[in-house]
Design an enzyme around this catalytic site. Structure first.
Site, mmCIF file in Angstrom:
data_model
loop_
_atom_site.group_PDB
_atom_site.id
_atom_site.type_symbol
_atom_site.label_atom_id
_atom_site.label_comp_id
_atom_site.label_asym_id
_atom_site.label_seq_id
_atom_site.Cartn_x
_atom_site.Cartn_y
_atom_site.Cartn_z
ATOM 1 N N HIS A 24 17.465 -30.279 -11.942
ATOM 2 C CA HIS A 24 16.444 -29.549 -12.712
ATOM 3 C C HIS A 24 15.594 -28.693 -11.771
ATOM 4 O O HIS A 24 15.230 -27.569 -12.092
ATOM 5 C CB HIS A 24 15.554 -30.526 -13.493
ATOM 6 C CG HIS A 24 16.312 -31.360 -14.489
ATOM 7 N ND1 HIS A 24 17.196 -30.812 -15.383
ATOM 8 C CD2 HIS A 24 16.317 -32.700 -14.731
ATOM 9 C CE1 HIS A 24 17.720 -31.785 -16.133
ATOM 10 N NE2 HIS A 24 17.207 -32.940 -15.759
ATOM 11 N N ARG A 56 25.674 -19.473 -22.604
ATOM 12 C CA ARG A 56 25.546 -20.909 -22.321
ATOM 13 C C ARG A 56 26.274 -21.196 -21.016
ATOM 14 O O ARG A 56 27.416 -20.774 -20.834
ATOM 15 C CB ARG A 56 26.114 -21.784 -23.439
ATOM 16 C CG ARG A 56 25.885 -23.280 -23.130
ATOM 17 C CD ARG A 56 26.075 -24.216 -24.290
ATOM 18 N NE ARG A 56 25.658 -25.573 -23.914
ATOM 19 C CZ ARG A 56 25.198 -26.472 -24.756
ATOM 20 N NH1 ARG A 56 25.075 -26.182 -26.023
ATOM 21 N NH2 ARG A 56 24.848 -27.677 -24.332
ATOM 22 N N TRP A 79 25.476 -30.675 -11.939
ATOM 23 C CA TRP A 79 25.327 -30.005 -10.630
ATOM 24 C C TRP A 79 24.836 -31.017 -9.596
ATOM 25 O O TRP A 79 25.360 -31.110 -8.482
ATOM 26 C CB TRP A 79 24.321 -28.856 -10.770
ATOM 27 C CG TRP A 79 24.073 -28.064 -9.527
ATOM 28 C CD1 TRP A 79 24.734 -26.937 -9.116
ATOM 29 C CD2 TRP A 79 23.064 -28.319 -8.525
ATOM 30 N NE1 TRP A 79 24.209 -26.483 -7.933
ATOM 31 C CE2 TRP A 79 23.186 -27.307 -7.544
ATOM 32 C CE3 TRP A 79 22.081 -29.296 -8.360
ATOM 33 C CZ2 TRP A 79 22.353 -27.242 -6.418
ATOM 34 C CZ3 TRP A 79 21.261 -29.245 -7.235
ATOM 35 C CH2 TRP A 79 21.399 -28.225 -6.284
ATOM 36 N N ASP A 129 22.370 -25.007 -19.151
ATOM 37 C CA ASP A 129 22.962 -26.349 -19.180
ATOM 38 C C ASP A 129 23.705 -26.648 -17.881
ATOM 39 O O ASP A 129 24.212 -25.742 -17.221
ATOM 40 C CB ASP A 129 23.915 -26.440 -20.386
ATOM 41 C CG ASP A 129 24.220 -27.882 -20.765
ATOM 42 O OD1 ASP A 129 23.516 -28.799 -20.276
ATOM 43 O OD2 ASP A 129 25.170 -28.097 -21.547
ATOM 44 N N GLY A 130 23.755 -27.929 -17.538
ATOM 45 C CA GLY A 130 24.575 -28.355 -16.396
ATOM 46 C C GLY A 130 23.788 -28.785 -15.170
ATOM 47 O O GLY A 130 24.378 -29.023 -14.111
ATOM 48 N N ASN A 131 22.471 -28.916 -15.300
ATOM 49 C CA ASN A 131 21.664 -29.332 -14.145
ATOM 50 C C ASN A 131 22.075 -30.721 -13.649
ATOM 51 O O ASN A 131 22.162 -30.965 -12.437
ATOM 52 C CB ASN A 131 20.173 -29.396 -14.513
ATOM 53 C CG ASN A 131 19.600 -28.042 -14.854
ATOM 54 O OD1 ASN A 131 20.268 -27.025 -14.703
ATOM 55 N ND2 ASN A 131 18.363 -28.022 -15.332
ATOM 56 N N GLY A 132 22.301 -31.621 -14.602
ATOM 57 C CA GLY A 132 22.636 -33.007 -14.254
ATOM 58 C C GLY A 132 23.969 -33.084 -13.530
ATOM 59 O O GLY A 132 24.110 -33.770 -12.513
ATOM 60 N N ASN A 180 16.247 -33.669 -26.657
ATOM 61 C CA ASN A 180 16.089 -34.132 -25.274
ATOM 62 C C ASN A 180 15.047 -35.248 -25.131
ATOM 63 O O ASN A 180 15.015 -35.946 -24.114
ATOM 64 C CB ASN A 180 15.754 -32.976 -24.326
ATOM 65 C CG ASN A 180 16.891 -32.013 -24.078
ATOM 66 O OD1 ASN A 180 16.694 -30.821 -23.851
ATOM 67 N ND2 ASN A 180 18.129 -32.514 -24.114
HETATM 68 C C1 IPE Z 1 20.867 -28.094 -24.610
HETATM 69 O O1 IPE Z 1 21.462 -28.819 -23.606
HETATM 70 C C2 IPE Z 1 19.371 -28.108 -24.444
HETATM 71 C C3 IPE Z 1 18.848 -27.373 -23.306
HETATM 72 C C4 IPE Z 1 19.548 -26.637 -22.484
HETATM 73 C C5 IPE Z 1 17.427 -27.464 -23.123
HETATM 74 P P1 IPE Z 1 21.858 -30.366 -23.799
HETATM 75 O O2 IPE Z 1 22.486 -30.796 -22.536
HETATM 76 O O3 IPE Z 1 20.689 -31.126 -24.277
HETATM 77 O O4 IPE Z 1 22.912 -30.262 -24.985
HETATM 78 P P2 IPE Z 1 24.067 -31.263 -25.427
HETATM 79 O O5 IPE Z 1 23.448 -32.624 -25.547
HETATM 80 O O6 IPE Z 1 25.106 -31.232 -24.352
HETATM 81 O O7 IPE Z 1 24.575 -30.723 -26.718
HETATM 82 C C1 IPE Z 2 20.115 -28.744 -18.805
HETATM 83 O O1 IPE Z 2 20.842 -29.554 -17.961
HETATM 84 C C2 IPE Z 2 18.631 -29.034 -18.758
HETATM 85 C C3 IPE Z 2 18.115 -29.735 -19.947
HETATM 86 C C4 IPE Z 2 18.797 -30.004 -21.021
HETATM 87 C C5 IPE Z 2 16.720 -30.134 -19.917
HETATM 88 P P1 IPE Z 2 21.282 -31.022 -18.375
HETATM 89 O O2 IPE Z 2 20.225 -31.978 -17.977
HETATM 90 O O3 IPE Z 2 21.672 -31.079 -19.812
HETATM 91 O O4 IPE Z 2 22.559 -31.221 -17.459
HETATM 92 P P2 IPE Z 2 23.951 -31.883 -17.855
HETATM 93 O O5 IPE Z 2 24.420 -31.236 -19.120
HETATM 94 O O6 IPE Z 2 23.682 -33.350 -18.045
HETATM 95 O O7 IPE Z 2 24.839 -31.596 -16.703
HETATM 96 MG MG MG Z 3 23.409 -30.776 -20.810
#
Ligand code: IPE
Ligand code: IPE
Ligand code: MG
Length: 245
Positions: free
Chosen positions: A42, A193, A30, A25-28, A73
């Site tokens: 991503h 996580r 970042w 989690d956290g790609n966005g 997602n």
């Molecule tokens: C969980 O992350 C799903 C994946 C890492 C693929 P999300 O970013 O979708 O989870 P929430 O929405 O913060 O619970």
């Molecule tokens: C995890 O990163 C990747 C997926 C859920 C596909 P996010 O896309 O959830 O990144 P944040 O949580 O918005 O930073």
């Molecule tokens: Mg996320």
């Protein structure tokens, strides 16, 4: 696709988890911190995948499950879903030769039929090409939701009972486990996580009953080998009691 994995699990150091599962989690966030579009987060995350798979193999982790795309997602904007699916396809195309030569056997769990057909083709080809490997099993959770998985299992059991093949009294933990997408994969020992979030987000709810949980504050694209080692070291210090004393 049936998996027959339990037989060749080596007895390893108890401080090294046999199965590590990661909510990447956290790609966005970042990307946002760097003023980049989310898809760049991503893309950077794919490099962490490569490094973490390699590090797990070196450390002797036998199973690595990565939460790559959840059932929920699909609610994201269409452009982001398109970018994620394109990255998945590219990752599989580029990394399959590497996985082949490095002893990685690929599996996937989730409602894979919901993925775009070109992704499915690339995925099944990668699974097929790596099927004789045995150093490490990499399980990608794609269009995966734990509640959906449990619902699918309940449907199977109910239909077997309705057809008279199954006596409801015979349903136990083991049989339930055999109806899940993860059948023949041992339960995760360590759940990581990233990005500091403290929730499960519909991931492996049945299977992580006794997993040790480690939260990393790092965003997934920054989570690399030293962070994995730190998480495993923390795991090694835990006292797993499984309800006993
Ligand atoms: C969980 O992350 C799903 C994946 C890492 C693929 P999300 O970013 O979708 O989870 P929430 O929405 O913060 O619970
Ligand atoms: C995890 O990163 C990747 C997926 C859920 C596909 P996010 O896309 O959830 O990144 P944040 O949580 O918005 O930073
Ligand atoms: Mg996320």
């Amino acid at each position: 696709m049936p998996l027959h994995l339990k037989a060749n699990i080596p007895v390893s150091d108890t401080h090294i988890p046999q199965h590590v599962a990661i909510i990447m989690d956290g790609n966005g966030r970042w990307a946002r911190e760097k003023g980049l579009p989310r898809r760049e987060g991503h893309r950077a995350g794919a490099e962490s995948v490569r490094e973490v798979v390699e590090a797990c193999k070196k450390l002797g982790v036998r199973f690595l499950t990565l939460y790559a795309f959840s059932s929920e997602n699909w609610k994201r904007p269409k452009a982001e879903i398109r970018a994620l699916m394109a990255l998945l396809k590219e990752f599989l195309r580029v990394k399959t030769p590497e996985m082949k030569s490095q002893g990685v056997r690929l599996h996937a769990i989730g409602r894979l039929e919901d993925l775009p057909s070109d992704c499915q083709r690339e995925l099944y080809s990668a699974i097929d090409q790596t099927s004789s490997n045995s150093d490490i099993d990499l399980v990608l959770a794609l269009s995966y939701g734990s509640r959906e998985e449990i619902v699918d299992a309940a449907r199977q059991l109910a239909s077997e009972a309705a057809n008279g093949i199954l006596n409801p009294e015979d349903i136990d933990n083991d049989l339930m486990g055999q109806k899940l997408y993860t059948k023949n994969i041992p339960d995760p020992d360590l759940l990581i996580r990233t990005s500091g979030e403290r929730r499960l987000s519909n991931f492996l709810l049945w299977q992580i009953s006794y997993a040790e949980i480690v939260i990393s504050e790092k965003f997934w694209p920054d989570f690399r080998e030293p962070d994995l080692k730190a998480a495993i070291a923390e795991y090694g210090e835990r006292n797993r009691r499984f309800g006993s004393i």
